[in-house]
Design a protein around this motif. Sequence first.
Motif, short mmCIF file in Angstrom:
data_model
loop_
_atom_site.label_atom_id
_atom_site.label_comp_id
_atom_site.label_asym_id
_atom_site.label_seq_id
_atom_site.Cartn_x
_atom_site.Cartn_y
_atom_site.Cartn_z
N ALA A 138 0.83 -1.21 0.00
CA ALA A 138 0.00 0.00 0.00
C ALA A 138 0.87 1.26 0.00
CB ALA A 138 -0.94 0.00 1.21
N GLU A 139 1.90 1.27 0.81
CA GLU A 139 2.80 2.43 0.84
C GLU A 139 3.51 2.61 -0.49
OE1 GLU A 139 3.40 4.97 3.03
OE2 GLU A 139 1.59 4.16 3.98
N GLY A 140 3.92 1.51 -1.10
CA GLY A 140 4.57 1.58 -2.40
C GLY A 140 3.64 2.14 -3.46
N LEU A 141 2.38 1.71 -3.43
CA LEU A 141 1.41 2.22 -4.39
C LEU A 141 1.13 3.70 -4.17
CD1 LEU A 141 -1.14 -0.73 -4.47
CD2 LEU A 141 0.33 0.03 -6.34
N LYS A 142 1.14 4.11 -2.92
CA LYS A 142 0.82 5.50 -2.60
C LYS A 142 2.00 6.43 -2.88
CE LYS A 142 -0.59 8.55 1.09
NZ LYS A 142 -0.58 8.75 2.50
N ASN A 143 3.21 5.98 -2.57
CA ASN A 143 4.35 6.90 -2.56
C ASN A 143 5.43 6.64 -3.60
OD1 ASN A 143 3.35 8.34 -0.29
ND2 ASN A 143 4.02 6.65 1.01
N ALA A 144 5.59 5.40 -4.02
CA ALA A 144 6.77 5.09 -4.82
C ALA A 144 6.48 4.71 -6.27
CB ALA A 144 7.56 3.97 -4.15
N VAL A 145 5.34 4.14 -6.52
CA VAL A 145 5.05 3.65 -7.86
C VAL A 145 4.39 4.75 -8.67
CG1 VAL A 145 3.76 1.93 -9.18
CG2 VAL A 145 4.81 1.29 -7.01
N PHE A 146 4.86 4.94 -9.90
CA PHE A 146 4.28 5.94 -10.78
C PHE A 146 3.45 5.24 -11.85
CE2 PHE A 146 8.07 7.85 -9.00
CZ PHE A 146 7.53 9.02 -8.49
N TYR A 147 2.24 5.68 -12.00
CA TYR A 147 1.34 5.09 -12.98
C TYR A 147 0.32 6.15 -13.37
CZ TYR A 147 -1.03 4.49 -8.54
OH TYR A 147 -1.56 4.70 -7.31
N ARG A 148 -0.31 5.93 -14.47
CA ARG A 148 -1.31 6.86 -14.97
C ARG A 148 -2.52 6.87 -14.03
NH1 ARG A 148 -3.09 6.39 -21.19
NH2 ARG A 148 -5.01 5.43 -20.50
#
Length: 163
Positions: free
Chosen positions: A72-82
Amino acid sequence: MDERLLKNIIRQEISSFYADYCQALDSSDVTRWPDFFFDDCEYRLTTRENLNDDLELAFIRCIGKSMLRDRAEGLKNAVFYRERLQRRLVSGIQVDFVKADLTRFECKTTLALIESYDGQPSSLLVCGETQDSIVVDHGEYRFQKRMCIIDSDTIPDSLVYPL
């Protein structure tokens, strides 16, 4: 209280639990996702083909709430996506009452995930079913185990958020 009435109330509460879960994810509040699970949980995303062939392969597998939090933290803060808007549709909730004290349930649902991007029509991203173990503790329902089984033998690249 009559046992049949009590089971109907529990079915309604489980239905509300699924609605709350979908709302949290549909509103892109992925940081709430781990709150729907116990500490010693399992989340797995696989295909029907893998399941039918008794393969332990999973596109996503998180063992324990700490792995869910990391994701969840990765999706919120680290992963870039459209940027996208997603809607989860859950239907056909089947509840099997596992324990006589009505605290543990095996549930199956039908699931569809519809996704929209700016300037694009909405489209079906995945469909399939879930096989969930839900436990109620102190009046709170949570997943002990959640297995999402998609009908296709491949998962789209754009599957970013949990199902």
